[in-house]
Motif scaffolding. Structure first.
Motif, PDB file in Angstrom:
ATOM      1  N   LEU A  96      -1.086   0.336 -15.016  1.00 49.02           N
ATOM      2  CA  LEU A  96      -1.738   0.691 -13.898  1.00 49.02           C
ATOM      3  C   LEU A  96      -2.230  -0.636 -13.156  1.00 49.02           C
ATOM      4  CD1 LEU A  96      -4.024   3.788 -14.468  1.00 49.02           C
ATOM      5  CD2 LEU A  96      -2.370   3.484 -13.017  1.00 49.02           C
ATOM      6  N   TYR A 127      -1.794   6.383  -7.907  1.00 51.57           N
ATOM      7  CA  TYR A 127      -1.421   5.225  -8.828  1.00 51.57           C
ATOM      8  C   TYR A 127      -1.090   6.015 -10.272  1.00 51.57           C
ATOM      9  CZ  TYR A 127      -1.669   1.216  -5.623  1.00 51.57           C
ATOM     10  OH  TYR A 127      -1.370   0.438  -4.608  1.00 51.57           O
ATOM     11  N   LEU A 133       0.727  -1.869 -11.375  1.00 51.84           N
ATOM     12  CA  LEU A 133       1.234  -1.144 -10.239  1.00 51.84           C
ATOM     13  C   LEU A 133       0.223  -1.291  -9.134  1.00 51.84           C
ATOM     14  CD1 LEU A 133       1.935   2.452 -12.002  1.00 51.84           C
ATOM     15  CD2 LEU A 133       3.630   0.863 -10.741  1.00 51.84           C
ATOM     16  N   GLN A 134      -1.087  -1.619  -9.261  1.00 56.49           N
ATOM     17  CA  GLN A 134      -2.068  -1.843  -8.200  1.00 56.49           C
ATOM     18  C   GLN A 134      -2.172  -3.276  -7.820  1.00 56.49           C
ATOM     19  OE1 GLN A 134      -5.342  -0.476 -10.626  1.00 56.49           O
ATOM     20  NE2 GLN A 134      -5.458   1.534 -10.059  1.00 56.49           N
ATOM     21  N   THR A 143       1.696   8.008 -10.465  1.00 56.36           N
ATOM     22  CA  THR A 143       2.819   7.078 -10.721  1.00 56.36           C
ATOM     23  C   THR A 143       3.175   6.649 -12.009  1.00 56.36           C
ATOM     24  OG1 THR A 143       2.622   6.287  -8.315  1.00 56.36           O
ATOM     25  CG2 THR A 143       4.137   5.094  -9.660  1.00 56.36           C
ATOM     26  N   TYR A 144       1.927   6.259 -12.504  1.00 61.56           N
ATOM     27  CA  TYR A 144       1.952   5.676 -14.069  1.00 61.56           C
ATOM     28  C   TYR A 144       2.608   6.652 -14.734  1.00 61.56           C
ATOM     29  CZ  TYR A 144       0.155   5.400 -18.813  1.00 61.56           C
ATOM     30  OH  TYR A 144      -0.396   5.772 -19.987  1.00 61.56           O
ATOM     31  N   ARG A 149       0.747  -1.075   0.008  1.00 60.38           N
ATOM     32  CA  ARG A 149       0.191  -0.058  -0.208  1.00 60.38           C
ATOM     33  C   ARG A 149       0.763   1.331   0.106  1.00 60.38           C
ATOM     34  NH1 ARG A 149      -0.350  -1.900   5.061  1.00 60.38           N
ATOM     35  NH2 ARG A 149       0.116  -0.541   6.912  1.00 60.38           N
ATOM     36  N   TRP A 163       3.314   2.757  -4.161  1.00 60.58           N
ATOM     37  CA  TRP A 163       3.359   3.771  -5.163  1.00 60.58           C
ATOM     38  C   TRP A 163       3.790   5.079  -4.760  1.00 60.58           C
ATOM     39  CZ3 TRP A 163       0.814   8.335  -3.800  1.00 60.58           C
ATOM     40  CH2 TRP A 163      -0.155   8.276  -2.693  1.00 60.58           C
ATOM     41  N   HIS A 221      -7.677   6.183  -7.917  1.00 65.71           N
ATOM     42  CA  HIS A 221      -6.607   6.592  -7.067  1.00 65.71           C
ATOM     43  C   HIS A 221      -5.554   7.757  -8.021  1.00 65.71           C
ATOM     44  CE1 HIS A 221      -3.341   6.261  -4.195  1.00 65.71           C
ATOM     45  NE2 HIS A 221      -3.969   5.532  -3.642  1.00 65.71           N
TER      46      HIS A 221
END
Length: 475
Positions: free
Chosen positions: A171, A148, A174-175, A151-152, A25, A28, A145
């Motif tokens: 994505l 996230y 990443l999740q 971050t992408y 959690r 990211w 979110h």
């Protein structure tokens, strides 16, 4: 911080170790911080542009509906394109407007200004645009979110020069919790080592040989001009595919799989159509999906499809940079592709009279030779500092007075790099569309460790690990 620098290797190791120590959690946050710090080392001020583009894409992604008005989509795309158009194309448009108005004695109404182009802006802008279009088409649900999504767009391996990844692919990864896997760490390091070999051993040394030739072509003989031209596509391939390997390897160490950006032996394509299917795949597929297909959706005539192809390659040239050299490079590639498509049946019928089987080694060799030389001459416009320099180089190449047998001795400095390129091609032949880690894993321990040792020795002995920028950083 260049991906080929020693500093980057230490940075990557720090990101890697902390990433797997953190609970999923919080990861990211760590990757987002890494991406923004990475960008900060290049151009601190332009972090504002990255954050602004991220916010615009996120907000409009929430507003766009698959069945809603197109106005919201176009407004979002327009706002995302504004920084790109201003920073990358303002000076070019202003110079040409001033030249045009000067013909009538007028003064350009726009102030002269040549801003520094933000690194990676063409790449993350295209990612953001594809995200909005995919939502409008119903291929993708809006990201809920913000962290996230940010971050992408700011994922440090892809931030400076791609690949231009689609949101759905990255994505999702990443999740998803990515547990540490030894095989991912090893595969990532293998890709990074291979990318460094291409960049610091091959591309940097080729650049050292051909840069003076392109700057002052009148000072060199015909054989040197020709071999320099031959090496241009290989230098760009080694530089950009080397970057892509390092980017893919860095992401792989974190459990993230990125798309392949190059076919292994794309430089040995038998046609320019085949070449463009394996060259900078993330960009060519972007233009295919978001420009060519929409333009061609209602068309049935070949002429219309060919015009759309020219539009795509004009935009491809313009994407690379705001100069007439890049635009001409794009149009020349588009025209050749149109010629290949338009004459395909006639050419095949003609050559079958000579070779009933078009897959014979000789036919493939001659086709590869022709395709390579077409790419070689068009790449001169991409590589030379100006159209004038390209003209001087090509003029010298075709001048009888510049060709003497005694000048062949001047090619001696090129021999070591040709041997190293042969080594790269030998390994690329072995790959046969497999990933490098798969190839290495197929060999026994002795062969595998010999490969590691040889590559590392070549990098440390002949490589120049420095902040030398990658060729595609300028785009």
């Amino acid at each position: 911080m260049s991906l080929s620098s020693t500093l980057y290797l230490f940075f990557l190791l720090l990101i890697f170790f902390v990433y797997y120590l953190l609970p999923h959690r919080f990861r990211w946050m760590w990757l987002l911080l890494a991406g923004y710090f990475f960008y900060f080392t290049w151009q601190p001020f332009y972090l504002i542009l990255l954050a602004s583009s991220t916010t615009v894409a996120y907000v409009f992604g929430r507003l766009i509906k698959p069945s809603g008005s197109r106005f919201t989509l176009w407004l979002g795309i327009g706002l995302l394109l504004l920084p790109l158009l201003f920073y990358k194309y303002y000076a070019f448009l202003n110079q040409n407007l001033a030249s045009l108005l000067g013909l009538w004695g007028e003064i350009s109404p726009l102030p002269a200004w040549s801003p520094l182009v933000p690194i990676g802006i063409s790449f993350y802008t295209f990612q953001a645009i594809s995200y909005l279009i995919d939502i409008r088409r119903g291929y993708l649900k809006p990201a809920l979110h913000f962290g996230y999504f940010a971050t992408y767009l700011a994922f440090f391996p892809t931030l400076s020069a791609g690949p231009i990844e689609r949101a759905k692919r990255v994505l999702t990864q990443l999740q998803t919790p990515q547990p540490f896997r030894y095989e991912n760490a090893v595969a990532g390091l293998q890709l990074i080592a291979w990318g460094l070999f291409k960049k610091v051993v091959l591309a940097n040394h080729i650049a050292g040989l051909i840069d003076p030739v392109f700057i002052q072509p009148d000072a060199y003989s015909g054989p040197v001009l020709y071999l320099s031209l031959v090496l241009v596509p290989l230098q760009i391939f080694c530089d950009f595919s080397g970057y892509s390997d390092i980017a893919l390897g860095s992401a792989r160490m974190l459990g993230i799989r990125l798309m392949r950006n190059f076919d292994d032996r794309v430089y040995a394509s038998t046609s320019r159509i085949e070449f463009w299917k394996g060259w900078h795949i993330s960009l060519t597929s972007w233009f295919r999906d978001y420009v060519y297909f929409p333009l061609s959706k209602q068309l049935r005539s070949r002429t219309g499809l060919y015009i759309n192809l020219l539009i795509v390659y004009f935009l491809t040239g313009l994407w690379h940079g705001a100069t007439w050299g890049y635009i001409l490079w794009g149009l020349l590639n588009g025209l050749w592709l149109v010629a290949e498509h338009a004459t395909k049946e006639q050419r095949q019928a003609f050559f079958r009279r000579i070779w009933p089987d078009l897959n014979t080694p000789l036919h493939r060799f001659l086709s590869t030779l022709l395709a390579y030389h077409v790419g070689m001459f068009t790449s001169a416009f991409l590589r030379a500092p100006s159209i004038g320099a390209t003209g001087s180089l090509l003029g010298g190449l075709f001048s009888k007075n510049r060709w003497h047998l005694t000048d062949v001795v001047n090619l001696k400095p090129f021999l070591p790099i040709l041997v190293a390129l042969g080594l790269m091609d030998f390994i690329n032949r072995k790959l046969q569309n497999r990933e490098l880690p798969e190839l290495v894993a197929s060999y026994g321990g002795l062969s595998r460790w010999s490969f590691y040792l040889i590559v590392c020795i070549l990098i440390l002995t002949f490589g120049r690990i420095s902040d030398s920028p990658f060729f595609y950083y300028q785009f």
